[in-house]
Write a protein that holds these residues in place. Structure first.
Motif, PDB file in Angstrom:
ATOM      1  N   GLU A  38       0.826  -1.204   0.000  1.00 10.34           N
ATOM      2  CA  GLU A  38       0.000   0.000   0.000  1.00 10.34           C
ATOM      3  C   GLU A  38       0.857   1.249   0.000  1.00 10.34           C
TER       4      GLU A  38
ATOM      5  N   ALA B 227       0.503   3.902  -2.964  1.00 12.82           N
ATOM      6  CA  ALA B 227      -0.128   5.153  -2.540  1.00 12.82           C
ATOM      7  C   ALA B 227       0.797   6.356  -2.655  1.00 12.82           C
TER       8      ALA B 227
ATOM      9  N   TYR C  36      -7.877  -3.665  -3.581  1.00 19.36           N
ATOM     10  CA  TYR C  36      -7.337  -2.876  -4.685  1.00 19.36           C
ATOM     11  C   TYR C  36      -8.337  -2.508  -5.780  1.00 19.36           C
TER      12      TYR C  36
ATOM     13  N   LEU D 169      -9.248   1.125  -4.865  1.00 15.99           N
ATOM     14  CA  LEU D 169      -8.164   2.049  -4.510  1.00 15.99           C
ATOM     15  C   LEU D 169      -8.498   3.499  -4.834  1.00 15.99           C
TER      16      LEU D 169
END
Length: 449
Positions: A280, A284, A361, A364
């Motif tokens: 992540e 991110a 995901y 996301l």
């Protein structure tokens, strides 16, 4: 002002945002690269127990780091406002205040980590070898707190001046050094998770020295002139940064609660949690960098009394974010098997990691769009809005959802809680943005510097 400082008040808005964000992304790629190396090395040389210990220790370090993240962002916003307004004289007070805060916070965190790490781990329900390994990791890591926080302060200073490229080189130096050291200390010298923590401590200290030298040469601060308003700048940073810091503190405490929930399922679940957290962080980072770029872009343009330009930059960045999120999600979903295998040979941990990625995901975009909106709100000095969003999404939605349903649906309830929390967070962020842009207080976007 140094020649490389980026002026975001002129030129194509999206190009300016990208010009700020992409060097940060490159720096974070290097940083996340060393984190991946760190995770792979720890996973293969210390096993599931090592990954679980780092996953358990992570929230405690995040908690110590939380307040400083908020204060650092506040100083970045202040410097960006001064940059947009063309006021270089007030920078000395900001720099001295930032240096004082960094020194005091670093020493305080070393003392807290030394005295309270074991009781905090006990509160999280950790016992035995897992608690011991997590304690060793944090205690060793605390040796590097001055370097970790000092490097973050240098980055905040450079980003506030619009120079994310220099921040890239400083962070890159630290990341490459860290990756090399973790291979040496863990894979070669077999120092275990203590070696991983020591690698971070040494590399962060080295990066701080390099960062201070480079920043002083490129953007020297005048040693003479009017008496710097250190106290005023500190008070303003606390006032502006407290909501930001509180947001991260809430996240850290919430993650500690998640660890408490997950530890009942055993080390395999904590190890998978640790792996997904690292994945992540990698996916991110680009969007967090967009958020930081929008913060600086918005602050500079509002400081220059140009709200329409700030809004244009936001809209175009949101469009790009949506496209890139689709790409990032697809890559992780397709490669989830090799990603899990990269960190561990344990079949149960790999299967659980793949399941976790498969659940979160596809959604996301809920997260990435939310953090970009938060960047605009922070740049407009509406730092309380992201704080309230975090309270609602994480504290009032995600954590209760995970706690209430994990007994019935098992660990998958914790995974789905992430999606539910993101949904609540994006919804609230959109409502806040509408109020800032079109509400009765919209004319107060511009705050005098």
């Amino acid at each position: 002002m140094g020649a490389d400082a980026t002026d975001m008040t002129t030129g194509p808005p999206l190009r300016k945002v990208l010009g700020f964000a992409l060097p940060l992304t490159a720096a974070n790629l290097l940083q996340q690269g060393y984190l991946l190396v760190d995770g792979v090395v720890v996973g293969h040389w210390t096993g599931v127990d090592g990954l679980a210990a780092i996953g358990a220790a992570g929230p405690l370090f995040y908690l110590l780091n939380a307040m400083f993240i908020g204060l650092g962002t506040a100083f970045t916003i202040r410097l960006a406002h001064l940059r947009g307004a063309g006021d270089a004289d007030a920078r000395r007070g900001v720099v001295l205040s930032l240096a004082l805060v960094t020194a005091v916070w670093s020493v305080g965190c070393v003392l807290v980590a030394t005295a309270l790490v074991d009781p905090a781990l006990a509160v999280m329900g950790l016992r035995g070898r897992l608690a011991h390994d997590a304690s060793v990791f944090l205690s060793t890591l605390s040796l590097g707190f001055p370097g970790i926080f000092g490097t973050a302060a240098v980055s905040a200073y450079l980003r506030g001046l619009g120079d994310s490229r220099t921040a890239l080189w400083v962070a890159g130096f630290g990341s490459v050094t860290n990756a090399a050291l973790v291979l040496l200390l863990v894979a070669v010298w077999d120092l275990g998770i203590a070696g991983a923590a020591l690698a971070t401590a040494i590399s962060s200290t080295a990066a701080l020295v390099v960062g201070l030298v480079v920043a002083a040469r490129k953007y020297p601060v005048a040693r003479t002139g009017e008496r710097p308003a250190v106290r005023r700048e500190f008070v303003d940073a606390v006032r502006l940064g407290f909501p930001l810091a509180s947001q991260h503190i809430i996240l850290a405490l919430g993650i500690m609660v998640l660890v408490w929930i997950l530890q009942a399922f055993g080390p395999v679940v904590l190890a998978a949690f640790s792996i997904v957290a690292r994945v992540e962080q990698v996916t991110a980072m680009l969007f967090l960098d967009f958020s930081g770029a929008i913060t600086a872009f918005t602050a500079q343009n509002l400081g220059a009394d140009d709200p329409p330009r700030a809004r244009t930059g936001l809209v175009r960045t949101l469009g790009l974010t949506a496209v890139l999120t689709v790409v990032a999600s697809a890559v992780v979903l397709v490669a989830r098997g090799p990603i899990a295998a990269l960190f561990t040979d344990d079949p149960a941990t790999r299967a659980l990691t793949e399941r976790y990625l498969l659940i979160i995901y596809p959604f996301l975009a809920l997260y990435t769009l939310m953090v970009v909106l938060h960047g605009y709100l922070n740049g407009a000095r509406r730092t309380t809005a992201p704080l309230i969003c975090t309270v609602i999404a994480f504290l009032l939605v995600q954590i209760p959802f995970a706690y209430l349903f994990h007994g019935v649906f098992g660990v998958e309830a914790v995974m789905w809680a992430v999606v539910v929390g993101w949904t609540a967070g994006l919804t609230y962020s959109v409502l806040c943005l509408r109020r800032v842009l079109f509400g009765p207080l919209a004319h107060r976007e511009v705050v005098p510097s």
